[in-house]
Write a protein that holds these residues in place. Structure first.
Motif, PDB file in Angstrom:
ATOM      1  N   TRP A   1      27.811 -13.143  52.197  1.00 39.15           N
ATOM      2  CA  TRP A   1      27.106 -13.066  53.469  1.00 39.15           C
ATOM      3  C   TRP A   1      26.857 -14.448  54.063  1.00 39.15           C
ATOM      4  CZ3 TRP A   1      21.318 -13.241  53.968  1.00 39.15           C
ATOM      5  CH2 TRP A   1      20.908 -12.986  55.274  1.00 39.15           C
ATOM      6  N   MET A   2      26.385 -15.393  53.245  1.00 38.17           N
ATOM      7  CA  MET A   2      25.989 -16.706  53.753  1.00 38.17           C
ATOM      8  C   MET A   2      27.125 -17.726  53.709  1.00 38.17           C
ATOM      9  SD  MET A   2      22.228 -17.077  51.989  1.00 38.17           S
ATOM     10  CE  MET A   2      21.712 -18.486  52.935  1.00 38.17           C
ATOM     11  N   GLY A   3      28.137 -17.473  52.914  1.00 38.30           N
ATOM     12  CA  GLY A   3      29.167 -18.474  52.712  1.00 38.30           C
ATOM     13  C   GLY A   3      28.802 -19.328  51.507  1.00 38.30           C
ATOM     14  N   VAL A   4      29.789 -20.029  50.976  1.00 41.93           N
ATOM     15  CA  VAL A   4      29.584 -20.789  49.742  1.00 41.93           C
ATOM     16  C   VAL A   4      28.594 -21.928  49.947  1.00 41.93           C
ATOM     17  CG1 VAL A   4      30.726 -22.234  48.027  1.00 41.93           C
ATOM     18  CG2 VAL A   4      31.841 -20.170  48.832  1.00 41.93           C
ATOM     19  N   GLY A   5      28.742 -22.695  51.016  1.00 41.67           N
ATOM     20  CA  GLY A   5      27.876 -23.852  51.238  1.00 41.67           C
ATOM     21  C   GLY A   5      26.420 -23.486  51.412  1.00 41.67           C
ATOM     22  N   ASN A   6      26.137 -22.537  52.287  1.00 43.89           N
ATOM     23  CA  ASN A   6      24.742 -22.139  52.535  1.00 43.89           C
ATOM     24  C   ASN A   6      24.117 -21.459  51.318  1.00 43.89           C
ATOM     25  OD1 ASN A   6      24.717 -23.143  55.133  1.00 43.89           O
ATOM     26  ND2 ASN A   6      25.381 -21.207  56.028  1.00 43.89           N
ATOM     27  N   ALA A   7      24.891 -20.647  50.609  1.00 42.18           N
ATOM     28  CA  ALA A   7      24.360 -19.988  49.415  1.00 42.18           C
ATOM     29  C   ALA A   7      24.059 -21.015  48.328  1.00 42.18           C
ATOM     30  CB  ALA A   7      25.337 -18.938  48.904  1.00 42.18           C
ATOM     31  N   CYS A   8      24.930 -22.008  48.155  1.00 39.86           N
ATOM     32  CA  CYS A   8      24.672 -23.069  47.172  1.00 39.86           C
ATOM     33  C   CYS A   8      23.406 -23.837  47.532  1.00 39.86           C
ATOM     34  CB  CYS A   8      25.857 -24.022  47.089  1.00 39.86           C
ATOM     35  SG  CYS A   8      27.285 -23.318  46.270  1.00 39.86           S
ATOM     36  N   ASN A   9      23.241 -24.166  48.811  1.00 39.76           N
ATOM     37  CA  ASN A   9      22.024 -24.864  49.246  1.00 39.76           C
ATOM     38  C   ASN A   9      20.783 -24.020  48.981  1.00 39.76           C
ATOM     39  OD1 ASN A   9      23.434 -27.107  50.100  1.00 39.76           O
ATOM     40  ND2 ASN A   9      23.627 -26.354  52.201  1.00 39.76           N
ATOM     41  N   TYR A  10      20.868 -22.697  49.240  1.00 40.94           N
ATOM     42  CA  TYR A  10      19.731 -21.814  48.987  1.00 40.94           C
ATOM     43  C   TYR A  10      19.362 -21.816  47.509  1.00 40.94           C
ATOM     44  CZ  TYR A  10      17.238 -17.520  47.987  1.00 40.94           C
ATOM     45  OH  TYR A  10      16.331 -16.618  47.510  1.00 40.94           O
TER      46      TYR A  10
ATOM     47  N   VAL B   1      22.251 -24.562  38.517  1.00 40.19           N
ATOM     48  CA  VAL B   1      21.898 -23.153  38.708  1.00 40.19           C
ATOM     49  C   VAL B   1      23.005 -22.267  38.145  1.00 40.19           C
ATOM     50  CG1 VAL B   1      21.332 -21.395  40.412  1.00 40.19           C
ATOM     51  CG2 VAL B   1      20.676 -23.738  40.826  1.00 40.19           C
ATOM     52  N   ARG B   2      22.587 -21.149  37.553  1.00 41.50           N
ATOM     53  CA  ARG B   2      23.522 -20.145  37.056  1.00 41.50           C
ATOM     54  C   ARG B   2      23.484 -18.956  38.005  1.00 41.50           C
ATOM     55  NH1 ARG B   2      21.705 -15.682  33.951  1.00 41.50           N
ATOM     56  NH2 ARG B   2      19.785 -16.822  34.137  1.00 41.50           N
ATOM     57  N   VAL B   3      24.646 -18.604  38.597  1.00 49.19           N
ATOM     58  CA  VAL B   3      24.764 -17.440  39.482  1.00 49.19           C
ATOM     59  C   VAL B   3      25.993 -16.648  39.057  1.00 49.19           C
ATOM     60  CG1 VAL B   3      23.637 -18.543  41.448  1.00 49.19           C
ATOM     61  CG2 VAL B   3      26.107 -18.707  41.202  1.00 49.19           C
ATOM     62  N   TRP B   4      26.207 -15.516  39.699  1.00 49.39           N
ATOM     63  CA  TRP B   4      27.385 -14.698  39.425  1.00 49.39           C
ATOM     64  C   TRP B   4      28.209 -14.591  40.689  1.00 49.39           C
ATOM     65  CZ3 TRP B   4      22.674 -13.653  37.310  1.00 49.39           C
ATOM     66  CH2 TRP B   4      22.629 -13.549  35.926  1.00 49.39           C
ATOM     67  N   ILE B   5      29.497 -14.886  40.572  1.00 49.35           N
ATOM     68  CA  ILE B   5      30.440 -14.701  41.672  1.00 49.35           C
ATOM     69  C   ILE B   5      31.568 -13.840  41.129  1.00 49.35           C
ATOM     70  CG2 ILE B   5      31.984 -15.816  43.313  1.00 49.35           C
ATOM     71  CD1 ILE B   5      30.217 -18.298  43.099  1.00 49.35           C
TER      72      ILE B   5
ATOM     73  N   ILE C   1      21.791  -5.859  38.654  1.00 44.91           N
ATOM     74  CA  ILE C   1      21.444  -6.006  40.066  1.00 44.91           C
ATOM     75  C   ILE C   1      21.508  -7.476  40.482  1.00 44.91           C
ATOM     76  CG2 ILE C   1      19.582  -5.686  41.741  1.00 44.91           C
ATOM     77  CD1 ILE C   1      18.762  -3.235  40.094  1.00 44.91           C
ATOM     78  N   GLY C   2      21.128  -8.394  39.597  1.00 41.83           N
ATOM     79  CA  GLY C   2      21.180  -9.827  39.903  1.00 41.83           C
ATOM     80  C   GLY C   2      22.564 -10.313  40.277  1.00 41.83           C
ATOM     81  N   PRO C   3      23.610  -9.959  39.504  1.00 42.34           N
ATOM     82  CA  PRO C   3      24.955 -10.368  39.906  1.00 42.34           C
ATOM     83  C   PRO C   3      25.388  -9.788  41.248  1.00 42.34           C
ATOM     84  CG  PRO C   3      24.949  -9.785  37.604  1.00 42.34           C
ATOM     85  CD  PRO C   3      23.600  -9.447  38.132  1.00 42.34           C
ATOM     86  N   LEU C   4      25.000  -8.553  41.541  1.00 37.04           N
ATOM     87  CA  LEU C   4      25.358  -7.970  42.836  1.00 37.04           C
ATOM     88  C   LEU C   4      24.690  -8.714  43.981  1.00 37.04           C
ATOM     89  CD1 LEU C   4      25.192  -4.150  42.031  1.00 37.04           C
ATOM     90  CD2 LEU C   4      27.219  -5.537  42.432  1.00 37.04           C
ATOM     91  N   ILE C   5      23.427  -9.079  43.786  1.00 35.59           N
ATOM     92  CA  ILE C   5      22.704  -9.788  44.840  1.00 35.59           C
ATOM     93  C   ILE C   5      23.272 -11.183  45.046  1.00 35.59           C
ATOM     94  CG2 ILE C   5      20.460 -10.807  45.429  1.00 35.59           C
ATOM     95  CD1 ILE C   5      19.184  -8.321  44.165  1.00 35.59           C
ATOM     96  N   SER C   6      23.546 -11.911  43.958  1.00 39.48           N
ATOM     97  CA  SER C   6      24.068 -13.271  44.127  1.00 39.48           C
ATOM     98  C   SER C   6      25.481 -13.254  44.720  1.00 39.48           C
ATOM     99  CB  SER C   6      24.035 -14.040  42.810  1.00 39.48           C
ATOM    100  OG  SER C   6      24.934 -13.501  41.879  1.00 39.48           O
ATOM    101  N   HIS C   7      26.323 -12.311  44.313  1.00 38.36           N
ATOM    102  CA  HIS C   7      27.665 -12.219  44.895  1.00 38.36           C
ATOM    103  C   HIS C   7      27.584 -11.843  46.376  1.00 38.36           C
ATOM    104  CE1 HIS C   7      31.967 -11.739  45.038  1.00 38.36           C
ATOM    105  NE2 HIS C   7      31.814 -10.527  45.531  1.00 38.36           N
ATOM    106  N   GLY C   8      26.697 -10.916  46.696  1.00 33.52           N
ATOM    107  CA  GLY C   8      26.503 -10.534  48.102  1.00 33.52           C
ATOM    108  C   GLY C   8      25.992 -11.696  48.940  1.00 33.52           C
TER     109      GLY C   8
END
Length: 99
Positions: free
Chosen positions: A67-76, A85-89, A56-63
């Motif tokens: 949804w927010m775009g790369v810049g805003n998601a990275c800032n979040y 930070v480790r995320v899934w794209i 579920i974590g990878p689905l949420i981070s990819h979503g």
């Protein structure tokens, strides 16, 4: 007469449930629990980020990136977890490094 048929006190409900479980049920339940524990076991990473949590974590981070775009998601993620930070794209583990 109708009330007598609807009254469940006349029926012995415990007779519907068998006294003991079948012999094969207990090993199957133990095996299923063991496989579930192995499947949910995750290696703890020293890098902070959202948890895997059965995929579920990878689905949420990819979503969030979609949804927010790369810049805003990275800032979040940088505000939430820090500079590294480790995320899934797209289902791949991705590291965001910023300062």
């Amino acid at each position: 007469m109708v009330l007598d048929t609807l009254n469940l006190m006349h029926y012995n409900l415990t007779s519907l449930v068998p006294d003991t479980m079948p012999v094969a049920t207990v090993p199957i339940l133990i095996l299923m629990c063991f496989l579930f524990l192995i499947w949910n076991h995750e290696e703890t990473s020293s890098v902070p980020g959202p948890g895997y949590c059965m995929g579920i974590g990878p689905l949420i981070s990819h979503g969030r990136f979609l949804w927010m775009g790369v810049g805003n998601a990275c800032n979040y993620y940088n505000k939430t977890y820090g500079e590294f930070v480790r995320v899934w794209i797209s289902g791949e583990e991705t590291f965001i490094i910023s300062k």
